[in-house]
Every structure is written in C-alpha cells, then in structure tokens.
Design a protein around this motif. Sequence first.
Motif, PDB file in Angstrom:
ATOM      1  N   GLY A 112       0.765  -1.243   0.000  1.00  0.00           N
ATOM      2  CA  GLY A 112       0.000   0.000   0.000  1.00  0.00           C
ATOM      3  C   GLY A 112       0.794   1.288   0.000  1.00  0.00           C
ATOM      4  N   PHE A 113       2.078   1.229  -0.359  1.00  0.00           N
ATOM      5  CA  PHE A 113       2.894   2.451  -0.336  1.00  0.00           C
ATOM      6  C   PHE A 113       2.368   3.524  -1.288  1.00  0.00           C
ATOM      7  CE2 PHE A 113       6.311  -0.690   0.887  1.00  0.00           C
ATOM      8  CZ  PHE A 113       6.448  -0.236   2.188  1.00  0.00           C
ATOM      9  N   GLY A 114       1.896   3.117  -2.446  1.00  0.00           N
ATOM     10  CA  GLY A 114       1.449   4.093  -3.433  1.00  0.00           C
ATOM     11  C   GLY A 114      -0.021   4.422  -3.373  1.00  0.00           C
ATOM     12  N   ASP A 115      -0.762   3.729  -2.510  1.00  0.00           N
ATOM     13  CA  ASP A 115      -2.214   3.900  -2.480  1.00  0.00           C
ATOM     14  C   ASP A 115      -2.735   4.662  -1.268  1.00  0.00           C
ATOM     15  OD1 ASP A 115      -2.537   2.492  -4.874  1.00  0.00           O
ATOM     16  OD2 ASP A 115      -2.608   0.558  -3.838  1.00  0.00           O
ATOM     17  N   PHE A 116      -1.991   4.637  -0.161  1.00  0.00           N
ATOM     18  CA  PHE A 116      -2.497   5.213   1.083  1.00  0.00           C
ATOM     19  C   PHE A 116      -1.439   6.093   1.746  1.00  0.00           C
ATOM     20  CE2 PHE A 116      -4.221   0.877   0.564  1.00  0.00           C
ATOM     21  CZ  PHE A 116      -5.546   1.211   0.301  1.00  0.00           C
ATOM     22  N   SER A 117      -1.869   7.070   2.497  1.00  0.00           N
ATOM     23  CA  SER A 117      -0.925   7.939   3.205  1.00  0.00           C
ATOM     24  C   SER A 117      -0.181   7.172   4.293  1.00  0.00           C
ATOM     25  CB  SER A 117      -1.668   9.127   3.822  1.00  0.00           C
ATOM     26  OG  SER A 117      -2.692   8.686   4.701  1.00  0.00           O
ATOM     27  N   VAL A 118      -0.841   6.168   4.851  1.00  0.00           N
ATOM     28  CA  VAL A 118      -0.207   5.288   5.833  1.00  0.00           C
ATOM     29  C   VAL A 118      -0.166   3.881   5.240  1.00  0.00           C
ATOM     30  CG1 VAL A 118      -0.317   4.304   8.155  1.00  0.00           C
ATOM     31  CG2 VAL A 118      -1.068   6.667   7.761  1.00  0.00           C
ATOM     32  N   PRO A 119       1.017   3.311   5.014  1.00  0.00           N
ATOM     33  CA  PRO A 119       1.090   1.989   4.364  1.00  0.00           C
ATOM     34  C   PRO A 119       0.556   0.876   5.254  1.00  0.00           C
ATOM     35  CG  PRO A 119       3.241   2.642   5.174  1.00  0.00           C
ATOM     36  CD  PRO A 119       2.345   3.842   5.354  1.00  0.00           C
ATOM     37  N   ARG A 120       0.282  -0.246   4.644  1.00  0.00           N
ATOM     38  CA  ARG A 120      -0.269  -1.386   5.371  1.00  0.00           C
ATOM     39  C   ARG A 120       0.745  -2.015   6.323  1.00  0.00           C
ATOM     40  NH1 ARG A 120      -5.194  -2.851   3.574  1.00  0.00           N
ATOM     41  NH2 ARG A 120      -5.859  -2.137   1.512  1.00  0.00           N
ATOM     42  N   THR A 121       1.998  -1.649   6.188  1.00  0.00           N
ATOM     43  CA  THR A 121       3.018  -2.175   7.103  1.00  0.00           C
ATOM     44  C   THR A 121       2.734  -1.793   8.548  1.00  0.00           C
ATOM     45  OG1 THR A 121       4.364  -0.203   6.659  1.00  0.00           O
ATOM     46  CG2 THR A 121       4.850  -2.174   5.359  1.00  0.00           C
ATOM     47  N   LYS A 122       1.902  -0.787   8.753  1.00  0.00           N
ATOM     48  CA  LYS A 122       1.582  -0.320  10.104  1.00  0.00           C
ATOM     49  C   LYS A 122       0.457  -1.132  10.753  1.00  0.00           C
ATOM     50  CE  LYS A 122       4.547   3.019   9.626  1.00  0.00           C
ATOM     51  NZ  LYS A 122       5.826   3.000  10.357  1.00  0.00           N
ATOM     52  N   LEU A 123      -0.220  -1.960   9.983  1.00  0.00           N
ATOM     53  CA  LEU A 123      -1.321  -2.747  10.529  1.00  0.00           C
ATOM     54  C   LEU A 123      -0.797  -3.872  11.409  1.00  0.00           C
ATOM     55  CD1 LEU A 123      -3.563  -3.008   7.329  1.00  0.00           C
ATOM     56  CD2 LEU A 123      -3.801  -1.415   9.249  1.00  0.00           C
ATOM     57  N   SER A 124      -1.485  -4.146  12.475  1.00  0.00           N
ATOM     58  CA  SER A 124      -1.000  -5.134  13.449  1.00  0.00           C
ATOM     59  C   SER A 124      -0.921  -6.549  12.888  1.00  0.00           C
ATOM     60  CB  SER A 124      -1.895  -5.124  14.696  1.00  0.00           C
ATOM     61  OG  SER A 124      -3.240  -5.464  14.360  1.00  0.00           O
ATOM     62  N   ASP A 125      -1.823  -6.876  11.940  1.00  0.00           N
ATOM     63  CA  ASP A 125      -1.831  -8.237  11.398  1.00  0.00           C
ATOM     64  C   ASP A 125      -0.986  -8.369  10.129  1.00  0.00           C
ATOM     65  OD1 ASP A 125      -3.444  -6.740   9.742  1.00  0.00           O
ATOM     66  OD2 ASP A 125      -5.056  -8.231   9.618  1.00  0.00           O
ATOM     67  N   PHE A 126      -0.317  -7.301   9.719  1.00  0.00           N
ATOM     68  CA  PHE A 126       0.450  -7.333   8.472  1.00  0.00           C
ATOM     69  C   PHE A 126       1.580  -8.371   8.500  1.00  0.00           C
ATOM     70  CE2 PHE A 126       3.811  -5.906   5.594  1.00  0.00           C
ATOM     71  CZ  PHE A 126       3.109  -5.799   4.404  1.00  0.00           C
ATOM     72  N   PRO A 127       2.410  -8.434   9.560  1.00  0.00           N
ATOM     73  CA  PRO A 127       3.471  -9.442   9.574  1.00  0.00           C
ATOM     74  C   PRO A 127       2.947 -10.867   9.422  1.00  0.00           C
ATOM     75  CG  PRO A 127       3.843  -7.824  11.284  1.00  0.00           C
ATOM     76  CD  PRO A 127       2.458  -7.575  10.755  1.00  0.00           C
ATOM     77  N   ASP A 128       1.842 -11.179  10.104  1.00  0.00           N
ATOM     78  CA  ASP A 128       1.286 -12.530  10.024  1.00  0.00           C
ATOM     79  C   ASP A 128       0.868 -12.880   8.596  1.00  0.00           C
ATOM     80  OD1 ASP A 128       1.614 -13.165  12.711  1.00  0.00           O
ATOM     81  OD2 ASP A 128      -0.331 -12.339  13.269  1.00  0.00           O
ATOM     82  N   LYS A 129       0.241 -11.933   7.905  1.00  0.00           N
ATOM     83  CA  LYS A 129      -0.232 -12.197   6.548  1.00  0.00           C
ATOM     84  C   LYS A 129       0.928 -12.453   5.591  1.00  0.00           C
ATOM     85  CE  LYS A 129      -4.601  -9.638   6.788  1.00  0.00           C
ATOM     86  NZ  LYS A 129      -5.380  -8.484   6.266  1.00  0.00           N
ATOM     87  N   ILE A 130       1.942 -11.619   5.653  1.00  0.00           N
ATOM     88  CA  ILE A 130       3.083 -11.772   4.747  1.00  0.00           C
ATOM     89  C   ILE A 130       3.882 -13.027   5.078  1.00  0.00           C
ATOM     90  CG2 ILE A 130       5.232 -10.742   3.919  1.00  0.00           C
ATOM     91  CD1 ILE A 130       2.680  -9.350   2.932  1.00  0.00           C
ATOM     92  N   LEU A 131       4.111 -13.267   6.366  1.00  0.00           N
ATOM     93  CA  LEU A 131       4.896 -14.435   6.755  1.00  0.00           C
ATOM     94  C   LEU A 131       4.178 -15.738   6.441  1.00  0.00           C
ATOM     95  CD1 LEU A 131       6.455 -13.187  10.116  1.00  0.00           C
ATOM     96  CD2 LEU A 131       7.653 -13.664   7.959  1.00  0.00           C
ATOM     97  N   SER A 132       2.863 -15.742   6.500  1.00  0.00           N
ATOM     98  CA  SER A 132       2.108 -16.936   6.133  1.00  0.00           C
ATOM     99  C   SER A 132       2.348 -17.277   4.657  1.00  0.00           C
ATOM    100  CB  SER A 132       0.615 -16.713   6.389  1.00  0.00           C
ATOM    101  OG  SER A 132      -0.142 -17.820   5.951  1.00  0.00           O
TER     102      SER A 132
END
Length: 263
Positions: A112-132
């Motif tokens: 979400g770097f190009g789509d939102f002012s705050v990227p999805r990397t800040k979401l609490s569940d983001f690491p779990d989704k990518i690591l899965s």
Amino acid sequence: MSFQPVLALGGLAGWGFLKRTMAVQQAAQQAVPANQRDEAYFRDRIGKIDTAEQLVADKRLLRIALTAFGLEGDMNSGAFIRKVLTDGTLREGTLSGKLANKQYQKLSAAFGFGDFSVPRTKLSDFPDKILSQYRARQFETAIGVQNNTYRLALNAQRELPAIAGQKITETAKWFTILGNPPLREVVQTALGLPKSFASIDIDQQVTVLKARAAAAFGNEGVSQFANPATLETLTQRFLTRSDSQAQAGTTSPGAIALLLLRR
C-alpha cells in the motif's frame, strides 16, 4: 542446518504422501533456526518501514517480501520493484497494472505504499499475513528442488481458490490464470493442451479453456475450483499427465516403434 523435505514416492502415490505429511514437514521447516531468525527480524522491523525506498534498501526484508509473492528472482531489480511499489494499484496506468504477471500487483496492493498515506506495514496483522505467504512459498521452493511438478501442484492448490473467489467475471478469472505462468502450466497440462497453446490468440485461449473445463468437469467456470474436491481432481489430472509426458520424453523413437509393433 537447512530443511530438506521428504518425498518418499513419485506420481499420485507420492502426492498423497506429501499431502498427508505436509503439516509436519512445514512445522519442521519453520523450526529451522535460520528461518526463525528471519521471521523475528521481519516482525521487528517491518512496522518501522514507511516507504518503498526503505523496504528496497533492507535486503533481508525485501527478500521475505518478494518471496511471499513468488518474486524472489527480482532481488537485484531494486529500481523496478521500487517503481512497482510506489505506483500503487488504485490509479490508472500503474506499472503493476500493465504487467502480465499479476503477482506484482498483489505485492503493491499488499504493502500500500502508493495507495495510502499510511502503508499497510503499520497494521497489526500485516506481519502474520506476509509471513504466512512466505512460509508457503518457501516450502514450495524446497519441494521444487526435488520435484518441480509437486511445487506447481502446491502453488495451484493455493492460488486457484483465491482466483475462484474473486468478484470478477469467469472470463476475467481465466485471463488471470493465463497471466500467471505456473498456474497456466498446471491448467493447460491438466486439460490436455500442449505448450504451443500459448501461441494462439489469447481470446481464443480462453474459449478453448472454457470448453475443455466444461468437458472435464461439467462447468466452464474457474469458480468451481473453490471446491476442494474439484481442485484435487484438477491437480491429479495435472500430475498424471505430467508423468505421462515425462515418460514419453525419456522413451527413444526405437522403443516407441517396438511398442507399436507389439500391439
């Protein structure tokens, strides 16, 4: 210590063994100390990443991110990946939207770097989704070292239900499959189509795929592969045809002639 999967047999018997033991084997892979360190590093650092530039600059994070989307071959293409990420996916004319391989679009949308002012990397569940996703791809890669046919089958069983569940037309779903080389290979092979099939007009390819799917499964749509039983049937057709093609490729013309004479 690195992880080496156990593949006791080949063909459908080997596939059955892999499916039965997969959870145990995946757990063994995750327990490898190097993998645990990588996951801990990702969890600790990814929330501090604010831009595509920062992600691309951290090669360890980038490797995990790209592997999660099957794009690890682009590790040395930093400028290209940065452009994919900064363009986003919501505007017209984005780079990932123009690329045939839609994994780039998935990568860009996920971060979400190009789509939102705050990227999805800040979401609490983001690491779990990518690591899965990373674990799944990493396991498939390990399987592929020994048997690439099984790697393709595992990828199809993970990717096809996701495409089947998308809220787009069936025609669009077929186009999505055609834009994904590993999925294309599985579906083409399972439906008895040669590699040269990819050279014909793409609209005609979709027409043929629909007809072949209807003949094989009684339904021309991709949505049917959300059903685990139908998906498994497709996978087994792929494995069986792949084995037949491999055996044919190792049989000499003389041996084939002898077989024909004996019939």
